[in-house]
Design a protein around this motif. Sequence first.
Motif, PDB file in Angstrom:
ATOM      1  N   TYR A  45      25.273  47.960  -9.422  1.00 60.02           N
ATOM      2  CA  TYR A  45      24.089  48.309 -10.202  1.00 60.02           C
ATOM      3  C   TYR A  45      22.851  48.031  -9.360  1.00 60.02           C
ATOM      4  O   TYR A  45      22.716  46.936  -8.783  1.00 60.02           O
ATOM      5  CB  TYR A  45      24.042  47.501 -11.502  1.00 60.02           C
ATOM      6  N   LYS A  84      22.334  49.889 -19.200  1.00 55.34           N
ATOM      7  CA  LYS A  84      21.993  49.973 -17.782  1.00 55.34           C
ATOM      8  C   LYS A  84      22.930  50.969 -17.116  1.00 55.34           C
ATOM      9  O   LYS A  84      24.129  50.984 -17.399  1.00 55.34           O
ATOM     10  CB  LYS A  84      22.100  48.608 -17.113  1.00 55.34           C
ATOM     11  N   ARG A  87      15.945  57.073 -13.770  1.00 55.03           N
ATOM     12  CA  ARG A  87      15.967  55.949 -14.702  1.00 55.03           C
ATOM     13  C   ARG A  87      14.580  55.795 -15.314  1.00 55.03           C
ATOM     14  O   ARG A  87      13.562  56.077 -14.674  1.00 55.03           O
ATOM     15  CB  ARG A  87      16.364  54.674 -13.962  1.00 55.03           C
TER      16      ARG A  87
END
Length: 368
Positions: A334, A231, A192
């Motif tokens: 998440y 996301k 990420r």
Amino acid sequence: MHKTRLFGISLMMLALLACNLPRATPSAAPTPYVMCTPPACASDEVYYCPGECPGGCGTTCVTPTAPPPTPTFTLEPTSTPEPTSPPTDTPIVMCTPPACASGEVYYCPDECPGGCGTICVTPTPEPVAGAPVIQSFTADRASIVEGETVNVTWQATGGTEAYIMWMGGAGLMDGLGNLDPDGGTAAIAPKRGPVVLQVRNNVGTTEAQLALTIACANAWVSELAPAMEGKCPHPAEIGWAAQQPFEHGFMLWLQPSNAIYVFFDNYGGHSYRVYTDNFKEGDPESDPNLTPPAGLLQPVRGFGLVWRTYPEVRDNLGWATAPESGFETWRQSYQGFGMHNLTIWLKDINQRVYKLNPMGSVWEIYTP
């Protein structure tokens, strides 16, 4: 007659003595001392007297030169060196330095005998050490899917150590260290973004962010996709589930993760707990010694095992108000920044989506 002769002899002796007495010499007349006015010299000349110049007479104008180097002697192994003739000194003029302004200092750009040629200059300060400077930080591709490998290159000055960092899969910083602070190339596989280069020294740290788009490897379920765009989630768990209502909440079992979620209505507010389903075929499904009040039920199998094993579940959830029912559902999560920042969403038998917040183990009905 005899007396007359003696008198004559005496007179003659007196005359001889008088002739031999020293005579006074006349005193010499004083000679006047002449004072001469030196000639008018040019701006680059000085006064010079080649010999005796009483009163300045004989003074001439000459151009000053630096004194010649000290004579040296060469030693011969079999002979005694003869010294060279001593140099003739040439007078060196003494110059008055100019008046410098505030912040200026005297400077001689070359040889300045007697101070001649000295000028005023503003000193250049020594460079002050500062934080490193990053000239470039680039990747060989503009975009990747999270976890793919990409080659990055950087150039920097003034650093003593360098690091490349990104967010890892567990919500913690990941990266490479002990890199060349002046520049280099490295292969990375970031989960990420952002991907950041840090170059450090004893003054400070300079950062540069990599221009790299990291696409998500997993898609959001349709109920979450609009609000969570940008996301990257964990893979959605889709499968069979079971749910049972209780006096003060409900229990929900998810087959893909073999987990049992307990939702409390009044135990620390809207809180939840997660347990592993340890029930196995052949285990007791219920406790015959427990008799529920009229109209209520004792939970059985996996729900019953958790209910009977953990007093806080039984005491705060109460008795079941209806049998368990099966249905298809999903769960998705998440990972935020930090190891314990995992947010979970799941859908119950009534098509309501619950958001499970990691802080305080609190649930809420999710509204996009």
